[in-house]
Design an enzyme around this catalytic site. Structure first.
Site, short mmCIF file in Angstrom:
data_model
loop_
_atom_site.label_atom_id
_atom_site.label_comp_id
_atom_site.label_asym_id
_atom_site.label_seq_id
_atom_site.Cartn_x
_atom_site.Cartn_y
_atom_site.Cartn_z
N LYS A 85 44.56 38.28 35.15
CA LYS A 85 43.43 38.29 34.61
C LYS A 85 43.86 39.00 33.22
O LYS A 85 42.76 38.38 31.69
CB LYS A 85 41.76 40.06 35.24
CG LYS A 85 41.60 38.95 36.37
CD LYS A 85 40.77 40.69 36.90
CE LYS A 85 40.01 39.86 37.54
NZ LYS A 85 40.03 39.77 39.64
N GLU A 107 31.21 42.51 32.06
CA GLU A 107 30.58 43.63 32.84
C GLU A 107 31.53 42.94 33.76
O GLU A 107 32.60 42.59 33.93
CB GLU A 107 29.75 41.82 33.73
CG GLU A 107 30.32 40.82 34.34
CD GLU A 107 31.13 40.17 34.28
OE1 GLU A 107 30.58 40.21 32.39
OE2 GLU A 107 31.82 39.18 34.03
N SER A 374 47.59 35.94 42.83
CA SER A 374 46.99 36.31 41.91
C SER A 374 47.30 37.67 41.27
O SER A 374 47.17 37.95 40.09
CB SER A 374 45.95 35.80 42.13
OG SER A 374 45.19 36.57 42.79
C1 LIG Z 1 39.65 38.76 40.36
C2 LIG Z 1 41.05 38.78 41.50
C3 LIG Z 1 40.37 37.12 41.42
C4 LIG Z 1 39.93 36.43 41.71
O1 LIG Z 1 39.35 35.61 40.56
P1 LIG Z 1 39.22 33.86 40.25
O2 LIG Z 1 38.68 33.29 39.06
O3 LIG Z 1 38.78 33.69 41.32
O4 LIG Z 1 40.68 33.79 39.97
C5 LIG Z 1 41.81 37.31 42.60
N1 LIG Z 1 42.89 37.89 42.90
C6 LIG Z 1 43.02 38.69 42.26
C7 LIG Z 1 43.94 39.36 42.34
C8 LIG Z 1 41.90 39.25 41.08
O5 LIG Z 1 41.51 40.79 40.68
#
Ligand SMILES: *Cc1c(COP(=O)(O)O)cnc(C)c1O
Length: 394
Positions: A85, A107, A374
């Site tokens: 993010k 949001e 992620s």
């Molecule tokens: C917010 C988040 C997601 C989901 O968001 P995408 O827009 O689908 O990438 C996935 N993994 C983590 C660690 C997140 O914080």
């Protein structure tokens, strides 16, 4: 607007007319900045010196040996803030600064995007307002504290179900009234144009780095690239660099929740239908009457009834495939990576790991399986331990 932001039949900009000038201003600023060398120098400097890019591409030798493939993880868990993010909020905050905006608004549902935006506000010395459902504030209090520590104002929304949907409505309403001063930091590749295009641009650094790192380390491209899909930003950010490599298989992984048949899941691409949600046309979870259905997932980040329009197009064209992993499968994958490789993944990318383990069955030892990790899992310890307790009792 210069473009309608279409991905095939998906995307677009279905908002009240009052919001069009605000969105047009963002689009124009984005088009002016995205190829501007000075803007990109500053973005690069922040991503490198503040956020810690490039993130490593790490080979999982032990797990890869067991799965019978060459397994590599793109380590967005090591990015400052603990998830991908940060790429998006830094890019958009820089854009807001260039536009001369005096305030960031956003949001948030579970609070992760709110925390990221609050962090960017502190970095850019811009005041931040975060719109958050009152029910979510109760459930996610530690994230509220993090936002407040960064100096953000958290505004409780008491309308409707007091969750993300109501927070988005309120944030849009506030933006309509304050579009000259405020910049709306959207959290994923969904929402009205230009957000799906803009967020994908700022997240595409993930795939661009991963592709180059893969070629440098192994001298070849991955066989399969896998990422989890909530709204879809880490997945699009990964996939974009590989779209032209037709031999590379792209697999997105949604939340099957308690199972795709249970009705309690977040699998908009696997089980949704085309419809309108949050200002765009894409696939989303709906009942027979076209009412948006609630999503369910053990991971807050995948608990979203829609998905970015570019994914809907990639699904329909067949360029990417979308599968789903259940809560239980994700938990098991989280524990596996933690114990075997010393990395606690967030529950969201644990879904990608779980699905990848099945994909690996059809791969050879030399085939590279690249998974985007992620985020890190420290935020999920509560879920992990209550799951372990429940399972010990069964
Ligand atoms: C917010 C988040 C997601 C989901 O968001 P995408 O827009 O689908 O990438 C996935 N993994 C983590 C660690 C997140 O914080």
């Amino acid at each position: 607007m210069k473009s309608l932001g279409r991905f095939g039949k998906y995307g677009g900009c279905y908002v009240t007319e009052l919001l069009i000038p605000a969105l047009t201003a963002v689009e124009e600023a984005f088009l002016a900045c995205k190829d501007d060398p000075a803007f990109n120098r500053e973005l690069h400097r922040l991503l490198q010196d503040f956020a810690g890019r490039p993130t490593p591409l790490t080979e999982m030798k032990r797990l890869g040996g067991q799965w019978g493939c060459t397994l590599v993880l793109k380590r967005e868990d090591l990015l400052h803030g603990g998830a991908h993010k940060t790429n998006n909020v830094i890019g958009q905050a820089l854009l807001a600064e260039r536009m001369g905006r005096k305030e960031l608004i956003a949001e948030t549902g579970a609070g992760q995007h709110g925390v990221a935006t609050a962090m960017a506000g502190a970095l850019f010395a811009l005041p931040v307002k975060i719109f958050m459902g009152a029910a979510d504030i109760k459930r996610q209090y530690p994230n509220v504290q993090r936002m407040e520590l960064f100096g953000a104002e958290v505004i409780p929304i008491t309308a409707g179900s007091q969750t993300l949907k109501d927070a988005i409505n309120e944030a849009m309403r506030y933006w309509t009234a304050h579009s000259k001063e405020a910049y709306y930091v959207f959290g994923t590749v969904a929402g009205p144009h230009p957000f799906p295009t803009l967020v994908a641009h700022f997240q595409s650094v993930i795939g661009t780095e991963a592709r180059a790192q893969c070629l440098e380390k192994f001298g070849r491209l991955p066989h399969t690239v896998c990422a989890c899909v909530g709204g879809g930003s880490n997945a699009i950010g990964t996939f974009r660099a590989f779209l032209a490599d037709s031999e590379v298989q792209l697999v997105g992984v949604e939340a099957a929740g308690e199972g795709l048949d249970s009705g309690k899941h977040g699998a908009a691409l696997n089980q949704g239908r085309p419809g309108s949600l949050h200002g765009a046309y894409s696939r989303c979870l709906q009942d027979e009457d076209g009412q948006i259905r609630e999503a369910h997932s053990i991971s807050a980040g995948l608990d979203y009834p829609g998905v970015g329009p570019e994914h809907s197009q990639l699904r329909d064209s067949g360029r990417a495939r979308y599968v789903a992993a259940t809560d239980d499968e994700a938990l098991a994958a989280l524990l596996l990576l933690t114990k075997q490789e010393g990395i606690i993944p967030a529950l969201e990318p644990a879904h990608a790991l779980a699905a990848a383990q099945k994909l690996a069955l059809s791969l050879a030892q030399n085939d590279i399986l690249l998974i985007t990790l992620s985020g890190r899992g420290d935020k999920d310890l509560g879920e992990v331990f209550s799951w372990l307790e429940n399972h010990a009792q069964k």
